[in-house]
Design an enzyme around this catalytic site. Structure first.
Site, short mmCIF file in Angstrom:
data_model
loop_
_atom_site.label_atom_id
_atom_site.label_comp_id
_atom_site.label_asym_id
_atom_site.label_seq_id
_atom_site.Cartn_x
_atom_site.Cartn_y
_atom_site.Cartn_z
N GLU A 249 32.73 46.03 36.18
CA GLU A 249 32.49 44.74 36.86
C GLU A 249 33.57 43.70 36.56
O GLU A 249 33.28 42.54 36.33
CB GLU A 249 31.12 44.19 36.50
CG GLU A 249 29.96 45.14 36.77
CD GLU A 249 29.97 45.66 38.19
OE1 GLU A 249 30.43 44.95 39.10
OE2 GLU A 249 29.51 46.80 38.39
N GLY A 250 34.81 44.14 36.57
CA GLY A 250 35.92 43.25 36.24
C GLY A 250 36.24 43.39 34.76
O GLY A 250 35.40 43.12 33.91
#
Length: 571
Positions: free
Chosen positions: A430-431
């Site tokens: 997620e990043g």
């Protein structure tokens, strides 16, 4: 030692550290009374301890596999998921109109910590479905909501998130998957996606893919991307799974950890899909799902760290190895100072991380319940800190767990290594954590640092209140917050690349100060005595001082990072 859900610690943090009662006082979450909260935590803990916990090793030793284009899950996963679904745990925060409980995000995130600690590979499945539910509630048409939400919430169907492509990792704007109109309100989706967690499942009747793709008139970059719902089976006129869509799993990745979670390469060959949200505004809709997932991944880090700690503690309490320096001690390695240092570090880090993540969750709930801009800004500030710190901490804590086992920690049969292998993906999910740090010093500071300064003022006010009972610890926290305030004031004066170069140490320094603040709050709640006070003292005296050198690194800027050329680095 079997995993035991930390229900008491979560409840203590809700009651005495992050103020969940404020959420329950709101009209939106009025049903989240103390009795309901306690019941949710206790029942979730029982599910995790008795049903999911025994599957932790099974998922590692008997991984998911692909047979004839279909995913076959680890034995026991289907039965465990059935209990998750039957208990209503997928829809804890979903809209009651579609079958959800409508409870605060904070409770859902506490649930995810326990699910992650008991069996992270399986936890990923409902986490992604919940993220998809959130995205559809905010952005989908009424028709899509009516069809998909009840089935996702019940667990009959499940959801995935399809962003990444071979050439488009962190640079989502490079997505090349295409969408063309079919002329009947649907779209044909063509392309390949990679790293799709639970891209298929053998215990759901349909898999619902949210896919980022570009329409012919979509411009370059993220502004030209749209979002589509692309189901594995096309719903028939009654909403039941019908004919198969033209999509499938090409392969499952062979990973360092999380072997029970199938990470799929997905191929879409003109697959039929439906637009979610506005044309070319897909990233805005997908970001809703990603933002919820960032906090969910923070909880994954905490859960894995808690499980690694429990595993290491049990070993330290039984392993005998020579004479120990503690008179009338246990006679096991827990009496050695370095083992005690490692265990206390693990426990102190976990408490800090849990408090930061749950404070972030409470801020999200308060923003939704009140619409207040300050609560929303607090959530935006804490989200990248929670995601990055909690997952970095998971790797560090699980590594300490291996160290406590000594040579046996390097042997797979001990089970210690699995926690590290499973945790290692979370700083990437997620990043990456570097991107989270850039978000903190970039987008999150677009308010001139107002949200950060309000947080720091709250920390200093709390420290002032603690001076009467714990003057030394309170002073350390106050001074650290002041140093962080001064560093934050310099951010607007820095070139953006200089900010980015110091972003990771700045985020870590912020987490150190937040952790000290929450430890101090906990110590105050118990009258400045006992184990919680001792743990707070350990964190504040031994871990908080790291914030100083970290802030020095922030001020160094980018020049030193580019002093060595690529050729120099290759020599």
């Amino acid at each position: 030692m079997p995993y035991q859900s930390p229900v008491a610690d979560i409840k203590f943090i809700f009651d005495h550290v992050v103020g969940l009662s404020r959420v329950a006082d709101s009209e939106l979450y009025a049903e989240a009374t103390p009795d309901v909260t306690d019941a949710i935590l206790i029942e979730a803990g029982r599910l995790c301890d008795s049903v999911l916990g025994p599957l932790q090793r099974a998922g590692d030793l008997i991984p998911a596999k692909l047979e004839n284009g279909k995913v076959r899950s680890t034995p026991g996963y289907a039965e465990a998921f059935a209990q998750i679904a039957e208990g209503g745990w997928i829809g804890t925060s979903a809209d009651p109109e579609y079958g959800g409980m409508g409870l605060p995000i904070s409770l859902t995130m506490a649930l995810h910590e326990m699910l992650s600690g008991s069996c992270l590979s399986l936890q990923l499945h409902p986490l992604l479905t919940q993220g998809q539910i959130d995205a559809l509630e905010h952005h989908a048409s009424a028709e899509i909501k009516d069809l998909y939400l009840p089935k996702l919430i019940s667990g009959e169907w499940h959801g995935t998130m399809n962003l990444t492509e071979p050439q488009a990792g962190s640079d989502v704007g490079a997505v090349s998957t295409k969408a063309t109109e079919n002329g009947d309100g649907t779209f044909a989706i063509t392309g390949q996606k990679i790293f799709i967690t639970w891209g298929d499942s053998d215990f759901n009747t349909n898999t619902c893919h949210l896919v980022l793709a570009r329409l012919p008139d979509g411009g370059p970059g993220t502004r030209g991307i749209s979002l589509f719902m692309v189901p594995k089976f096309l719903p028939d006129e009654n909403g039941a799974p019908g004919v198969g869509n033209t999509l499938g799993v090409v392969s499952i990745e062979h990973k360092l950890g999380l072997h029970g979670s199938p990470t799929c390469v997905m191929q879409f060959d003109g697959a039929k899909g439906w637009l979610v949200g506005e044309r070319h505004k897909g990233m805005a809709a997908m970001f809703t799902m990603m933002n919820a997932a960032r906090v969910g991944v923070a909880m994954q880090g905490i859960g894995t760290a808690e499980a690694a700690y429990q595993h290491a503690l049990a070993y330290a309490l039984e392993r005998k190895q020579g004479a120990t320096p503690v008179e009338n001690g246990t006679g096991t390695i827990i009496d050695f100072p370095d083992v005690r240092r490692m265990l206390t570090t693990m426990k102190a880090e976990i408490f800090a991380a849990r408090s930061i993540a749950l404070a972030c969750s409470v801020a999200i709930d308060m923003g939704r319940a009140t619409g207040d801009a300050d609560h929303k800004a607090r959530a935006a500030l804490l989200t990248p800190i929670a995601k990055a710190y909690c997952t970095d901490m998971a790797c560090e804590v699980s590594s300490l767990g291996v160290q406590i086992f000594g040579g046996m920690g390097f042997v797979e049969e001990s089970g210690a290594a699995q926690f590290y292998r499973d945790a290692r993906i979370t700083p990437i999910y997620e990043g990456t954590n570097g991107i989270q740090a850039m978000d903190l010093v970039g987008r999150t500071m677009m308010d001139g640092g107002d949200a950060a300064f309000r947080m720091l003022q709250e920390i200093q006010d709390n420290a002032e209140a603690a001076r009467g009972t714990m003057p030394d610890l309170a002073n350390e926290v106050w001074e650290a917050a002041e140093s962080l305030r001064e560093a934050t004031e310099t951010l607007p004066t820095m070139d953006m690349n200089d900010r980015f170069s110091g972003a990771v140490p700045y985020l870590r320094a912020f987490a150190r100060v937040l952790g000290a603040h929450f430890h101090l709050t906990a110590a105050m709640a118990v009258g400045a005595k006992g184990p919680r006070c001792a743990l707070a003292s350990f964190f504040i005296r031994r871990l908080l001082p790291e914030h100083g050198p970290l802030l020095v690194a922030l001020q160094e800027g980018a020049a030193g990072l580019y002093a060595l050329s690529p050729e120099d680095l290759a020599r």
